[in-house]
Each structure stands twice: as structure tokens, then as C-alpha cells.
Design an enzyme around this catalytic site. Sequence first.
Site, short mmCIF file in Angstrom:
data_model
loop_
_atom_site.label_atom_id
_atom_site.label_comp_id
_atom_site.label_asym_id
_atom_site.label_seq_id
_atom_site.Cartn_x
_atom_site.Cartn_y
_atom_site.Cartn_z
CB CYS A 56 -2.42 0.33 8.41
SG CYS A 56 -0.99 1.40 8.43
CG ASN A 95 -0.51 -0.08 2.48
OD1 ASN A 95 0.64 -0.48 2.67
ND2 ASN A 95 -1.30 0.29 3.46
CD GLU A 139 4.29 -1.00 12.97
OE1 GLU A 139 3.09 -0.76 13.21
OE2 GLU A 139 5.23 -0.47 13.56
CG LEU A 140 -0.06 -7.03 12.57
CD1 LEU A 140 -0.50 -8.14 13.49
CD2 LEU A 140 0.69 -7.60 11.36
CE LYS A 145 6.24 -12.34 0.34
NZ LYS A 145 5.94 -11.86 -1.02
CG HIS A 146 7.82 -4.99 -1.50
ND1 HIS A 146 6.59 -4.76 -0.95
CD2 HIS A 146 8.39 -3.75 -1.68
CE1 HIS A 146 6.41 -3.45 -0.81
NE2 HIS A 146 7.49 -2.81 -1.23
CB ALA A 147 3.10 -6.93 -1.57
CB SER A 148 3.19 -11.32 -5.03
OG SER A 148 3.81 -12.24 -4.17
N GLY A 191 1.59 -5.74 7.48
CA GLY A 191 0.60 -6.43 6.65
C GLY A 191 -0.64 -6.75 7.46
CB SER A 192 -3.44 -8.93 6.66
OG SER A 192 -2.72 -10.11 6.38
P1 NAP Z 1 -0.91 -9.12 3.53
O1 NAP Z 1 -1.74 -9.96 2.66
O2 NAP Z 1 -0.72 -9.52 4.94
O3 NAP Z 1 0.51 -9.01 2.80
C1 NAP Z 1 1.59 -8.31 3.38
C2 NAP Z 1 2.87 -9.05 3.07
O4 NAP Z 1 2.88 -10.29 3.78
C3 NAP Z 1 3.06 -9.41 1.60
O5 NAP Z 1 4.43 -9.34 1.30
C4 NAP Z 1 2.54 -10.84 1.54
O6 NAP Z 1 3.09 -11.57 0.47
C5 NAP Z 1 3.02 -11.37 2.86
N1 NAP Z 1 2.23 -12.45 3.42
C6 NAP Z 1 0.89 -12.63 3.36
N2 NAP Z 1 0.54 -13.72 4.06
C7 NAP Z 1 1.66 -14.23 4.59
C8 NAP Z 1 1.94 -15.36 5.40
N3 NAP Z 1 0.99 -16.17 5.86
N4 NAP Z 1 3.23 -15.61 5.74
C9 NAP Z 1 4.20 -14.79 5.32
N5 NAP Z 1 4.00 -13.73 4.54
C10 NAP Z 1 2.75 -13.43 4.19
O7 NAP Z 1 -1.43 -7.63 3.59
P2 NAP Z 1 -1.82 -6.70 2.35
O8 NAP Z 1 -3.18 -7.07 1.89
O9 NAP Z 1 -0.74 -6.66 1.35
O10 NAP Z 1 -1.83 -5.28 3.08
C11 NAP Z 1 -2.93 -4.77 3.71
C12 NAP Z 1 -2.85 -4.99 5.21
O11 NAP Z 1 -1.65 -4.42 5.75
C13 NAP Z 1 -3.97 -4.26 5.91
O12 NAP Z 1 -4.48 -5.05 6.93
C14 NAP Z 1 -3.29 -3.03 6.48
O13 NAP Z 1 -3.95 -2.44 7.55
C15 NAP Z 1 -1.96 -3.58 6.84
N6 NAP Z 1 -0.98 -2.50 6.96
C16 NAP Z 1 -0.50 -2.19 8.22
C17 NAP Z 1 0.39 -1.15 8.37
C18 NAP Z 1 0.94 -0.77 9.71
O14 NAP Z 1 1.93 -0.07 9.76
N7 NAP Z 1 0.35 -1.21 10.82
C19 NAP Z 1 0.80 -0.44 7.25
C20 NAP Z 1 0.29 -0.78 6.00
C21 NAP Z 1 -0.60 -1.83 5.89
P3 NAP Z 1 2.26 -11.79 -0.92
O15 NAP Z 1 2.01 -10.44 -1.49
O16 NAP Z 1 3.19 -12.61 -1.74
O17 NAP Z 1 1.00 -12.48 -0.53
#
Ligand code: NAP
Length: 457
Positions: free
Chosen positions: A265, A134, A231-232, A157-160, A209-210
Site C-alpha cells: 500500500c 500482502n 487502512e486502505l 478474518k484473514h484474506a482467503s 485492504g482495498s
Molecule cells: P481486499 O480485497 O480489500 O481484501 C482485504 C480483506 O478484506 C480480505 O480479508 C478480504 O477477504 C476482505 N474483504 C474484501 N471485500 C470485503 C467486503 N466487501 N466486506 C468485508 N470484507 C471484505 O484487498 P486485497 O486485494 O487483499 O489487498 C490489497 C489492498 O489492500 C490494496 O488496495 C492495498 O493498498 C491495501 N492495503 C492497505 C494497507 C494500509 O495499511 N493502508 C496495507 C496493505 C494493503 P477475501 O480475501 O475473502 O476476499
Amino acid sequence: MAIATTNPATGEIEKTFEALSDTEVDERIARAAATAVEFRRTSFADRARWMNASADYLDAAVEEIARVMTTEMGKTIVAARAEVKKCAKGCRFYAEHAEAMLADEPGDAAAVGASRAYVRYEPLGPVLAVMPWNFPLWQVIRFAAPALMAANVGLLKHASNVPQTALLIEETFRRGGFPEGAFQTLLIGASSVERILRDPRVRAATLTGSTPAGRSIGSIAGEVIKPAVLELGGSDPYVVMPSADVERAAQTAVTARVQNNGQSCIAAKRFIVHSDVADAFEASFVARMQALRVGDPMDEETDVGPLANEQGLLDVEKYVDDAVSRGARILCGGTRLDRPGWFYPPTVITDLTPEMSMYHEEIFGPVAQLFRVNDAAEAIALANATVFGLGSNVWTRDAAEQDLFVRSLEAGAVFVNGMTTSYPELPFGGIKESGFGRELSAQGIRAFCNVKTVWVG
Ligand code: NAP
């Protein structure tokens, strides 16, 4: 998920990438581990020089990097340029302040029977960073700038869906002069993360991430006893009380909700407004949301671009449809746009109840939930009625009320008469299911340090 650039404004795949093999990943980890040994001996002055040169590169390449980000995840080009500039500033901030933040801290030698006692901050070694799409540059830089200045080395490891941005970040630090191996981008899928995290050469992990991804990485890190920063997600409250400047609160509320096409987020997601000012706030907020221009993110006049991926659009649609089917009322927006790409309009929705899934979950798109309350106690109870605790916002000019909200809101940050944002100067992070640990400020750079106690008899 395939590693590819898919343009969210068109839905077209523009470029695909091969994931690294396990052998290639092992080579990168070996390089990181070897580099870490030498890198920890480099001086702050050298690292600051490389970090400032990396910032110079970001400043020089603003347009190129911004266009790549907009193409890969759909943020507006204006927002993308601002993000690159913010990253350059973040790099310079840590280049300037890291040495003072990590200076030895004297302890009370006499009290512990020592001739000298102090704390020193030492690097941990290779740190794995798993990052989201994001803010594809800022999320990484706010980890990497302090980590590198503390003499850790980074494995990203960045988002795909943002592979080109990911490669540009590696390029940024390489061009800045950092040794090869100090910061490496690994083009891999999420399923490869566990193996890397379990590798003993990798000493710590950070994930933005999530919550499900956080649960997975947090539990593996716990099993192998490695420090982690998580940071979720968030579902930040935005409270407006009667003494607020309601017009300014409504104007700021729009940015707080739709920034980054609603995918932040720390976006305000739940607007909790006192009944005395609710009509005025609603009228202004809805009019301003309706006036936003949705369209091509490369167009400088666009306020809101597409969602970053098709699943994101489907999720937003599902939350809104579920709420409407259970009695919620749409005040503007509420249906996807009939055009190619993954566009959802700015939406305000009210009459929400706990039976609706959006009431409890994070909605990652330009959808604002509007609630009315009768007093501060009700506002606080509703604001805290969430599993998340990332940012929070309150608008009031009453000093006692400000103090009450600052004390009572369960969140990693409270912004009074403003909107939650991140600054290199201030810590950033959450509580509850929004994660743990802090990024940015001195807290962020110390997160990946060994806090070594030294006692000299
Ligand atoms: P996401 O699906 O969790 O993906 C984030 C990263 O984690 C990606 O690189 C993803 O790889 C990887 N990933 C996903 N599932 C994983 C697993 N089980 N094991 C290891 N790695 C894994 O999140 P998103 O949809 O990209 O981002 C949105 C989320 O991030 C929202 O919930 C948002 O609130 C949160 N966020 C939080 C912050 C903060 O600072 N608190 C900042 C920004 C965003 P792939 O892309 O290859 O799946």
C-alpha cells in the site's frame, strides 16, 4: 473466493479449507466475549510475558512461517523471513511500552473543581480484524500486538488466499500463553463479515485492504455505531528535486516500487521528477529496474516474485495496456512473462495523461509511473492530484524545500530523503480515501481503548 493456498509461482492449488459455518462463528464470538471479561483483568506484566513468548515463538519459527507465506502469496523468501523478524520485534515493542502508553493521565483537577481528575484507557472487548494477504503476518501483528496488550481480544478474518498463515498466527499467540479465546482466526469468506460486525458482542473493527472493502466495512460500522480503523489503498508520490542525491534517490526508488513484488500500500507508485535531473534519474532507475531478477520466490537470489493471484496479474496487465493504447511509453518491462505462475516484470512507464486509468487508480504490481515537472509547485499539485493520501516521499537537500513539501503533501506520512515504511515507534495510516485512524505507536494502541474521563469530587 475459495479459502485455499494457491501457489502464485505455479498457479497450483496446494490446500483447500472449509469455511466455518455460522454456528461455528457464533461459538467463536461467544468464546471471545467470555474471554474478554476475564482478560481485561489480567495485568500488563502477564500480557507482556505472553507477548514476549509469542515473539520468541516467531523467532524460533522464522523459516517455517516464511516458507508458508512465500508459498501462499509469492513474496520472496528473503522478504518473508524479514517480515517474521519484524513481527517479533513489534510484539516485543508493545510488550515493553504498552503499560506506559496506557498509564492514567492526570488532568487539571483544580480547573474542573475536582479533588482528582484523570483519563484512563480501558479495553473495548472483542475487535474484528479484516486483513489482506500482502504482508500476511505484519498486517495482523501490528493490529494484534497493541490490541492484546491493551487487553482487547482479537477475531481475525484473514484474506482467503493465506489460510495457513492465518492459522499460524492463532497458533503463535496460543503458544505464547495467551488464554484460549484471546485471539482467534476465523476461516470465513468476505460475505460473513457483515454478520460478525453487526453482532453486539463485537465492539470495534479494523480493516486493512482495498477502498471498496473499506467503504463497506466503514458504512456498516457507522450504522451500528462501532469504532473502526481503515487502512486502505494508496498511490504514493515520490518526488525528486534538483538538490537531491539523484543516484541514491534512483536506487531507493527501485526498492520503494518493487518491494513485496510491487504489492505494498505504501509503495511509491508515481515518480515525479524535476526536469533538471529527470534524464539522470530515468537512466539510473530504468537500468536498475531492468537488472532485477524475476523468478522463483523460494530462490534466495530472486528480487521479484509473482503477483499474489491471477486477478492481480490481469489488473496490472489491463492498466498497462490501457495506458499504452492511449499513448503512454514503456521504458522497460510492460508485458507479462511467458511462464507458469503470475509473473509481471518490473516496468517503468511514462507520458501518462489523466485519460489513462492508472493515472487515478492504485496499481498493485511492479509498475512505476514516471512524470516530469518544472518546479516544486507543479510537483506538489501532481503529488496531491489523487483520491489517496497514505504515504509520500520527497528527495531534496534544500531545507526550505523540505519544509514546503512536509507542509504541502496531503498524506498520512512524509518521508524526506528516504522511502515510506512502517515502524512500531511511529503512527501509520492515511487520509482521504486511504482511510482513517492510526495503527502503531501510542496512537495505535489507544485506537481500541475507551478514553475514560474520571472526575472525583
Ligand atoms: P481486499 O480485497 O480489500 O481484501 C482485504 C480483506 O478484506 C480480505 O480479508 C478480504 O477477504 C476482505 N474483504 C474484501 N471485500 C470485503 C467486503 N466487501 N466486506 C468485508 N470484507 C471484505 O484487498 P486485497 O486485494 O487483499 O489487498 C490489497 C489492498 O489492500 C490494496 O488496495 C492495498 O493498498 C491495501 N492495503 C492497505 C494497507 C494500509 O495499511 N493502508 C496495507 C496493505 C494493503 P477475501 O480475501 O475473502 O476476499
